[in-house]
Scaffold this motif. Structure first.
Motif, mmCIF file in Angstrom:
data_model
loop_
_atom_site.group_PDB
_atom_site.id
_atom_site.type_symbol
_atom_site.label_atom_id
_atom_site.label_comp_id
_atom_site.label_asym_id
_atom_site.label_seq_id
_atom_site.Cartn_x
_atom_site.Cartn_y
_atom_site.Cartn_z
ATOM 1 N N GLY A 147 0.798 -1.215 0.000
ATOM 2 C CA GLY A 147 0.000 0.000 0.000
ATOM 3 C C GLY A 147 0.830 1.263 0.000
ATOM 4 N N GLY A 148 1.996 1.212 -0.628
ATOM 5 C CA GLY A 148 2.853 2.381 -0.719
ATOM 6 C C GLY A 148 3.750 2.607 0.480
ATOM 7 N N ARG A 149 3.671 1.733 1.491
ATOM 8 C CA ARG A 149 4.478 1.896 2.694
ATOM 9 C C ARG A 149 5.462 0.737 2.836
ATOM 10 N N LYS A 150 6.592 1.015 3.439
ATOM 11 C CA LYS A 150 7.671 0.031 3.531
ATOM 12 C C LYS A 150 7.382 -0.993 4.634
ATOM 13 N N VAL A 151 7.359 -2.260 4.231
ATOM 14 C CA VAL A 151 7.141 -3.344 5.174
ATOM 15 C C VAL A 151 8.412 -4.159 5.403
ATOM 16 N N ALA A 152 9.371 -4.058 4.499
ATOM 17 C CA ALA A 152 10.624 -4.808 4.643
ATOM 18 C C ALA A 152 11.738 -4.078 3.914
ATOM 19 N N GLY A 153 12.940 -4.250 4.452
ATOM 20 C CA GLY A 153 14.128 -3.694 3.818
ATOM 21 C C GLY A 153 15.224 -4.741 3.736
ATOM 22 N N ILE A 154 16.144 -4.529 2.823
ATOM 23 C CA ILE A 154 17.191 -5.510 2.545
ATOM 24 C C ILE A 154 18.523 -4.785 2.438
ATOM 25 N N LEU A 155 19.546 -5.376 3.060
ATOM 26 C CA LEU A 155 20.894 -4.828 2.975
ATOM 27 C C LEU A 155 21.867 -5.969 2.721
ATOM 28 N N ALA A 156 22.604 -5.886 1.608
ATOM 29 C CA ALA A 156 23.636 -6.879 1.296
ATOM 30 C C ALA A 156 25.005 -6.231 1.463
ATOM 31 N N GLU A 157 25.922 -6.964 2.097
ATOM 32 C CA GLU A 157 27.262 -6.461 2.349
ATOM 33 C C GLU A 157 28.283 -7.516 1.930
ATOM 34 N N VAL A 158 29.301 -7.079 1.207
ATOM 35 C CA VAL A 158 30.344 -7.989 0.745
ATOM 36 C C VAL A 158 31.347 -8.207 1.868
ATOM 37 N N ALA A 159 31.529 -9.486 2.242
ATOM 38 C CA ALA A 159 32.471 -9.826 3.308
ATOM 39 C C ALA A 159 33.872 -10.065 2.766
#
Length: 288
Positions: A144-156
């Protein structure tokens, strides 16, 4: 520039019952040993940590560590894009990080992993709850236009093979008062009736493993991940404002996602399409 009208939120109610994640159920369903064909090699659930991503980045120093999953009931020092901090609410979210070694992948294609994780998150939400989630470029999950989840990928690390930790934070039972920002939401506020975090975590991890394996078998060809991402990306076809590095702004229509995962914007002034690799995107109303 006006943005779209904000959707109405449901009335604030009491928080739903919040149960602990069922670690044994997750291990039985997802981890090798319990299932010889399972993708994951280790899965842990901790009561609290500063950052599941940071914990697995540290674990990546062991060259034998791969396909490891870490879930936390509460995270008090998480990081989002651009190093923005955020903290969780105990047993109200699915907070999970996965360590993956990526043998043979071109470093230029690593940026597709968080987009692939976004696709997996959307499909898990839809399959478990029926809520119509979609992606906002690059890897925010909206309802509905609102953020329910976020994702962050980081290179180790990149030698002898790339190692990436991908973290996902999904708001499950947060109430109105518990939301981190006014533009956020939760599955409960979106009307989901099935708020079983164990089922959501299992579905998300299964979908991530399935899509990762398909990508690997295809020799890291991005055609499949790109097609799946485009189908779920609500940014495509929309007027957007992109705030680029240096605080410059670009207004136009999001026309495509290219093979590098960049969003291609056709400027309002009629200029040539511009591929944007980094920037904050806002969905705008169409020009009258």
């Amino acid at each position: 520039m006006p943005t779209e009208p904000e959707p109405q939120r449901p009335p604030v109610g009491p928080a739903p019952a919040r149960h602990e994640l069922d670690a044994e159920r997750l291990r039985a369903a997802l981890v090798r040993g319990a299932d010889p064909d399972a993708f994951y090699r280790r899965l842990d659930v901790v009561t609290e940590t500063a950052s599941t991503n940071a914990d697995l980045l540290a674990a990546a120093r062991d060259p034998g560590t791969d396909r490891r999953v870490l879930l936390a009931e509460f995270q008090h020092g998480g990081r989002g894009r651009h190093s923005r901090g955020w903290a969780g609410v105990p047993r109200a979210q699915v907070i999970v990080s996965v360590l993956l070694r990526m043998p043979g992948i071109d470093l230029a294609d690593l940026g597709w992993l968080p987009l692939l994780a976004g696709t997996a998150t959307v499909d898990a939400i839809r399959s478990v709850t029926g809520v119509d989630a979609e992606l906002k470029w690059p890897n925010d999950v909206l309802v509905g236009g609102r953020k329910v989840a976020g994702i962050l990928a980081e290179v180790a690390g990149t030698h002898p093979e790339p190692v990436v930790v991908v973290g996902i934070g999904l708001n499950v039972s947060l109430t109105e008062d518990e939301l981190p920002v006014p533009t956020a939401t939760s599955l409960a506020l979106a009307g989901a009736t099935d708020l079983d975090r164990t089922a959501l975590a299992e579905a998300l991890l299964r979908e991530l493993a399935r899509r990762w394996q398909q990508w690997y078998v295809a020799g890291w060809d991005v055609t499949g991940p790109a097609a799946a991402y485009r189908e779920r990306c609500g940014t495509l076809g929309r007027r957007v404002r992109a705030v680029l590095p240096g605080d410059t702004e670009l207004h136009g229509v999001a026309a495509d996602i290219d093979e590098q995962g960049r969003i291609v914007i056709t400027p309002d002034d009629g200029g040539e399409p511009i591929a944007v690799s980094a920037g904050d995107i806002t969905h705008l109303r169409p020009v009258p």
